[in-house]
Design a protein around this motif. Structure first.
Motif, PDB file in Angstrom:
ATOM      1  N   VAL A   1      33.296  41.046  55.839  1.00 26.60           N
ATOM      2  CA  VAL A   1      33.751  39.770  56.402  1.00 26.60           C
ATOM      3  C   VAL A   1      32.783  38.689  55.937  1.00 26.60           C
ATOM      4  O   VAL A   1      31.615  38.667  56.352  1.00 26.60           O
ATOM      5  N   THR A   2      33.263  37.783  55.090  1.00 29.27           N
ATOM      6  CA  THR A   2      32.375  36.780  54.490  1.00 29.27           C
ATOM      7  C   THR A   2      32.852  35.348  54.665  1.00 29.27           C
ATOM      8  O   THR A   2      32.119  34.416  54.332  1.00 29.27           O
ATOM      9  N   GLU A   3      34.077  35.152  55.194  1.00 30.14           N
ATOM     10  CA  GLU A   3      34.579  33.789  55.340  1.00 30.14           C
ATOM     11  C   GLU A   3      33.645  32.995  56.259  1.00 30.14           C
ATOM     12  O   GLU A   3      33.431  33.385  57.411  1.00 30.14           O
ATOM     13  N   PRO A   4      33.078  31.880  55.775  1.00 24.86           N
ATOM     14  CA  PRO A   4      32.070  31.137  56.547  1.00 24.86           C
ATOM     15  C   PRO A   4      32.528  30.727  57.945  1.00 24.86           C
ATOM     16  O   PRO A   4      31.777  30.888  58.912  1.00 24.86           O
ATOM     17  N   ASP A   5      33.758  30.203  58.054  1.00 22.92           N
ATOM     18  CA  ASP A   5      34.228  29.749  59.365  1.00 22.92           C
ATOM     19  C   ASP A   5      34.353  30.907  60.341  1.00 22.92           C
ATOM     20  O   ASP A   5      33.977  30.790  61.517  1.00 22.92           O
TER      21      ASP A   5
ATOM     22  N   VAL B   1      32.772  33.808  60.228  1.00 21.18           N
ATOM     23  CA  VAL B   1      31.436  34.310  60.545  1.00 21.18           C
ATOM     24  C   VAL B   1      30.767  33.418  61.586  1.00 21.18           C
ATOM     25  O   VAL B   1      30.174  33.902  62.558  1.00 21.18           O
ATOM     26  N   THR B   2      30.872  32.098  61.395  1.00 23.46           N
ATOM     27  CA  THR B   2      30.259  31.155  62.332  1.00 23.46           C
ATOM     28  C   THR B   2      30.848  31.297  63.729  1.00 23.46           C
ATOM     29  O   THR B   2      30.123  31.311  64.731  1.00 23.46           O
ATOM     30  N   GLU B   3      32.176  31.409  63.816  1.00 28.14           N
ATOM     31  CA  GLU B   3      32.834  31.547  65.115  1.00 28.14           C
ATOM     32  C   GLU B   3      32.407  32.828  65.830  1.00 28.14           C
ATOM     33  O   GLU B   3      32.172  32.825  67.043  1.00 28.14           O
ATOM     34  N   LEU B   4      32.300  33.911  65.071  1.00 31.02           N
ATOM     35  CA  LEU B   4      31.900  35.177  65.675  1.00 31.02           C
ATOM     36  C   LEU B   4      30.430  35.156  66.091  1.00 31.02           C
ATOM     37  O   LEU B   4      30.065  35.751  67.108  1.00 31.02           O
ATOM     38  N   GLU B   5      29.597  34.469  65.326  1.00 28.70           N
ATOM     39  CA  GLU B   5      28.195  34.341  65.725  1.00 28.70           C
ATOM     40  C   GLU B   5      28.077  33.552  67.016  1.00 28.70           C
ATOM     41  O   GLU B   5      27.258  33.876  67.893  1.00 28.70           O
ATOM     42  N   GLU B   6      28.893  32.502  67.173  1.00 25.93           N
ATOM     43  CA  GLU B   6      28.890  31.729  68.413  1.00 25.93           C
ATOM     44  C   GLU B   6      29.364  32.584  69.582  1.00 25.93           C
ATOM     45  O   GLU B   6      28.827  32.497  70.694  1.00 25.93           O
ATOM     46  N   ALA B   7      30.369  33.436  69.322  1.00 25.72           N
ATOM     47  CA  ALA B   7      30.848  34.335  70.371  1.00 25.72           C
ATOM     48  C   ALA B   7      29.760  35.338  70.755  1.00 25.72           C
ATOM     49  O   ALA B   7      29.601  35.667  71.941  1.00 25.72           O
ATOM     50  N   ALA B   8      28.995  35.818  69.778  1.00 22.30           N
ATOM     51  CA  ALA B   8      27.906  36.755  70.072  1.00 22.30           C
ATOM     52  C   ALA B   8      26.849  36.095  70.941  1.00 22.30           C
ATOM     53  O   ALA B   8      26.352  36.689  71.903  1.00 22.30           O
TER      54      ALA B   8
END
Length: 285
Positions: free
Chosen positions: A67-71, A73-80
């Motif tokens: 999974v490399t799509e920037p948007d 990845v960013t959304e999932l990092e915020e969820a984490a």
């Protein structure tokens, strides 16, 4: 007011997205943990949404799954980052069982909530007086107040937000006529139900005595429906709890029955008439 993002909702989103990403990568859980040198139980807990997830572990999973799509990845990092911390019901933890805590986490992210109780009114529509009278007969005095506050707070989170779920409630006629707390308490409760019939995301029906026996005639249930996940069934009462996600037959049977009793139930103006009839019958009590 918008619906708060509870940590449990972020854990649920991570569970869905990570399970989907692993499937797309063609990996089993055992394949993934072998490559990451993790324990299998760790990944199972993550994919069940029962634990928070650090950004470092998330990035390791995303790299493994490609999974490399920037948007994304960013959304999932915020969820984490948002998966940590206490849930809104933490202040009532002494009266929230593990099974109910799990349910509350799922309830908060449901797109549709459907409920039926053959005996008393569902907690989601109870007034403070009604809830107090009901709980006073069921539990110790010290536990009544926190349980009532939990119910009222839960109601506020659904009925006072702009983006909450659709709520579909079938009230049994028996629950409308049972005088929990006495006539005065029930009159105020009926007035509250009339107000809720005007709520834009809420549908209230009344199942009359004439319907007779049906599959859920002795079962208090809540059905949670999601747009991007399996539906769930919560059976209230002793021995109840969330259904297994693998028990599709049980969930489907209760969904079918809910549709059946909904079709038989009064709706619209007839609901108001029934509420008024019951209220008037209490006037001389």
């Amino acid at each position: 007011m918008a619906r708060d993002i509870d940590p449990s909702l972020n854990r649920r989103r991570l569970r869905i997205e990570l399970r989907k990403a692993r499937d797309e990568a063609g990996l089993t859980q055992r394949d993934a943990v072998q490559q990451l040198e993790w324990s299998l139980s760790k990944l199972i807990r993550i994919e069940k949404g029962t634990v928070s997830l650090g950004v470092t572990d998330l990035r390791a999973l995303l790299q493994l799954y490609g999974v490399t799509e920037p948007d994304r990845v960013t959304e999932l990092e915020e969820a984490a980052r948002g998966s940590k911390g206490a849930s809104w019901w933490a202040q009532y933890s002494e009266v929230v069982s593990p099974a109910y805590a799990l349910y509350l986490g799922y309830e908060g992210s449901a797109d549709t909530i459907r409920m039926y109780n053959p005996v008393v009114l569902p907690g989601l529509v109870q007034t403070e007086d009604y809830a107090t009278a009901l709980l006073s007969a069921q539990t110790g005095e010290a536990r009544v107040r926190p349980q009532v506050e939990l119910r009222i707070t839960r109601q506020e989170r659904f009925f006072e937000t702009d983006d909450g779920p659709e709520i579909d409630i079938v009230l049994d006629e028996a629950s409308l006529r049972r005088q929990i707390g006495g006539p005065a308490v029930l009159r105020r409760q009926l007035d509250h139900l009339k107000t809720l019939t005007e709520h834009p995301r809420t549908t209230i029906r009344v199942l009359p005595f004439s319907v007779g026996a049906h599959f859920s005639v002795s079962i208090s249930l809540i059905l949670l429906e999601f747009k991007n996940d399996d539906d769930l069934l919560f059976l209230e009462g002793p021995g109840g709890g969330l259904s297994s996600r693998d028990d599709f037959g049980l969930v489907a049977r209760h969904q079918e029955n809910f549709e059946e009793i909904s079709a038989e139930a009064y709706e619209g103006a007839r609901v108001i008439e029934v509420l008024d009839e019951v209220r008037e019958s209490l006037a001389t009590s």
